[in-house]
Design a protein around this motif. Sequence first.
Motif, short mmCIF file in Angstrom:
data_model
loop_
_atom_site.label_atom_id
_atom_site.label_comp_id
_atom_site.label_asym_id
_atom_site.label_seq_id
_atom_site.Cartn_x
_atom_site.Cartn_y
_atom_site.Cartn_z
N LEU A 1 -8.82 18.89 8.04
CA LEU A 1 -9.24 18.78 6.72
C LEU A 1 -10.50 19.32 7.01
CD1 LEU A 1 -7.14 18.71 5.51
CD2 LEU A 1 -8.45 17.56 3.73
N GLY A 2 -11.59 18.71 7.89
CA GLY A 2 -13.06 18.55 7.98
C GLY A 2 -13.20 20.37 8.55
N THR A 3 -12.34 21.05 9.28
CA THR A 3 -12.86 22.38 9.48
C THR A 3 -12.55 23.29 8.25
OG1 THR A 3 -10.73 23.28 9.88
CG2 THR A 3 -12.18 21.38 11.83
N MET A 4 -12.63 22.93 6.92
CA MET A 4 -11.51 23.78 6.11
C MET A 4 -13.09 24.36 6.12
SD MET A 4 -8.92 22.42 4.70
CE MET A 4 -6.80 23.63 5.70
N ASP A 5 -13.13 25.48 5.30
CA ASP A 5 -14.18 26.74 4.31
C ASP A 5 -14.55 25.65 3.08
OD1 ASP A 5 -15.57 27.98 6.38
OD2 ASP A 5 -14.28 29.32 5.50
N ASP A 6 -13.30 25.02 2.42
CA ASP A 6 -13.05 24.20 1.06
C ASP A 6 -12.26 24.17 0.20
OD1 ASP A 6 -13.15 23.40 -1.60
OD2 ASP A 6 -12.95 25.54 -2.66
N ALA A 7 -11.75 22.01 1.29
CA ALA A 7 -10.60 21.43 0.84
C ALA A 7 -10.28 21.03 -0.08
CB ALA A 7 -10.33 20.94 2.42
N THR A 8 -11.02 21.04 -1.52
CA THR A 8 -11.65 20.37 -3.05
C THR A 8 -10.35 19.89 -3.52
OG1 THR A 8 -12.67 21.88 -3.80
CG2 THR A 8 -14.39 20.56 -3.01
N ALA A 9 -9.05 21.17 -3.52
CA ALA A 9 -7.69 21.05 -4.29
C ALA A 9 -7.24 20.80 -3.96
CB ALA A 9 -7.55 22.90 -4.23
N LEU A 10 -7.51 19.46 -2.33
CA LEU A 10 -6.22 19.67 -1.49
C LEU A 10 -6.41 17.16 -1.34
CD1 LEU A 10 -5.67 20.54 1.67
CD2 LEU A 10 -4.83 21.32 -0.72
N GLU A 11 -5.61 16.82 -1.84
CA GLU A 11 -5.59 15.27 -2.43
C GLU A 11 -4.65 14.60 -0.57
OE1 GLU A 11 -5.14 13.96 -5.53
OE2 GLU A 11 -6.32 15.19 -6.31
N ILE A 12 -5.01 13.98 0.10
CA ILE A 12 -4.19 12.48 1.01
C ILE A 12 -2.74 12.52 0.42
CG2 ILE A 12 -3.93 11.12 2.36
CD1 ILE A 12 -6.69 11.35 3.26
N GLN A 13 -1.59 12.96 1.13
CA GLN A 13 -0.37 12.62 -0.31
C GLN A 13 -0.12 11.45 0.90
OE1 GLN A 13 0.28 17.28 0.70
NE2 GLN A 13 1.37 17.39 -1.60
N VAL A 14 -0.14 11.32 1.83
CA VAL A 14 0.80 10.23 2.62
C VAL A 14 -0.02 9.47 4.02
CG1 VAL A 14 2.15 12.00 4.86
CG2 VAL A 14 2.91 9.49 3.84
N VAL A 15 -0.20 8.42 4.15
CA VAL A 15 -0.90 7.49 5.78
C VAL A 15 0.34 7.31 6.24
CG1 VAL A 15 -2.08 5.95 6.30
CG2 VAL A 15 -2.82 6.91 3.84
N VAL A 16 0.38 8.29 7.80
CA VAL A 16 1.11 7.55 8.74
C VAL A 16 0.54 6.28 9.44
CG1 VAL A 16 2.38 9.79 8.58
CG2 VAL A 16 0.63 9.89 10.01
N PHE A 17 1.14 6.00 10.42
CA PHE A 17 0.57 4.79 11.57
C PHE A 17 -0.36 3.79 10.68
CE2 PHE A 17 2.06 8.29 14.29
CZ PHE A 17 3.08 7.68 15.14
N GLU A 18 -0.07 4.38 9.64
CA GLU A 18 -1.14 2.55 9.17
C GLU A 18 -1.18 1.43 9.72
OE1 GLU A 18 -3.00 0.38 5.78
OE2 GLU A 18 -2.57 2.47 5.69
N ARG A 19 -0.35 0.95 10.36
CA ARG A 19 -0.49 0.33 11.11
C ARG A 19 -1.05 -0.50 12.44
NH1 ARG A 19 5.24 0.80 15.19
NH2 ARG A 19 4.29 2.58 16.48
N GLY A 20 -2.04 0.81 12.80
CA GLY A 20 -3.50 0.93 13.81
C GLY A 20 -4.45 1.87 12.99
N LYS A 21 -4.42 1.09 11.80
CA LYS A 21 -5.68 1.15 10.73
C LYS A 21 -6.79 0.22 11.18
CE LYS A 21 -7.41 2.06 6.75
NZ LYS A 21 -7.39 2.27 4.60
N GLN A 22 -7.65 0.32 11.48
CA GLN A 22 -8.72 -0.22 11.74
C GLN A 22 -9.77 -1.65 11.00
OE1 GLN A 22 -9.25 -0.92 15.96
NE2 GLN A 22 -7.30 -0.51 15.57
N ARG A 23 -9.91 -2.45 11.07
CA ARG A 23 -10.60 -2.87 9.98
C ARG A 23 -11.91 -2.39 9.33
NH1 ARG A 23 -14.84 -6.52 10.42
NH2 ARG A 23 -14.81 -6.56 12.04
N TRP A 24 -12.87 -2.06 11.07
CA TRP A 24 -13.59 -1.19 10.20
C TRP A 24 -13.45 0.07 9.52
CZ3 TRP A 24 -13.41 3.21 12.56
CH2 TRP A 24 -12.75 3.47 14.15
N ASP A 25 -12.70 0.50 9.33
CA ASP A 25 -12.29 2.02 8.61
C ASP A 25 -11.92 1.96 7.54
OD1 ASP A 25 -11.83 4.89 9.13
OD2 ASP A 25 -9.97 5.12 9.04
N GLN A 26 -12.45 1.00 6.62
CA GLN A 26 -12.30 0.01 5.64
C GLN A 26 -13.87 0.27 5.20
OE1 GLN A 26 -8.71 -1.82 4.62
NE2 GLN A 26 -8.40 -2.25 6.89
N LEU A 27 -14.38 0.29 4.02
CA LEU A 27 -15.55 0.79 3.66
C LEU A 27 -15.68 -0.25 2.20
CD1 LEU A 27 -17.06 3.36 4.15
CD2 LEU A 27 -17.22 2.05 5.43
#
Length: 141
Positions: free
Chosen positions: A98-124
Amino acid sequence: MKNNFSGKCLCGSVTYKANGQPVVVAQCHCEECRRLSGTGHTVGAMFPLDTVTLNGELSTFKYQSNRGSEVTKAFCGKCGSPIYGSNSRAPDHLTFSLGTMDDATALEIQVVVFERGKQRWDQLGADVMSFATQPDWKPDT
């Protein structure tokens, strides 16, 4: 609703277009995606291959997933921007960063995968300073 998406790498050497809505928009926290992005996750929009047009020189890296499929990551051969990923389990689809898209404002995250790998520091938290632009800030010396 937006039905055409375009994007490019940092240097502009690779461009793409995808027509129609993505099949899914996913955030992934697997180790491979963390290492690819250099952050805690990647976010991608998956499109059917027959709706995609790609231009420019891409380099690829392939590896075996934990589920036994072959994963291909494609990136600009000049600036290294990650452009898309594909998986042998869905050979007729590409997932664009998504970071390479010219305009992704119409899109929303629908699913999170490999949540078990989420790092503590990746939550603000709410207490983290936030700036609209780059602040005038110098590290303490």
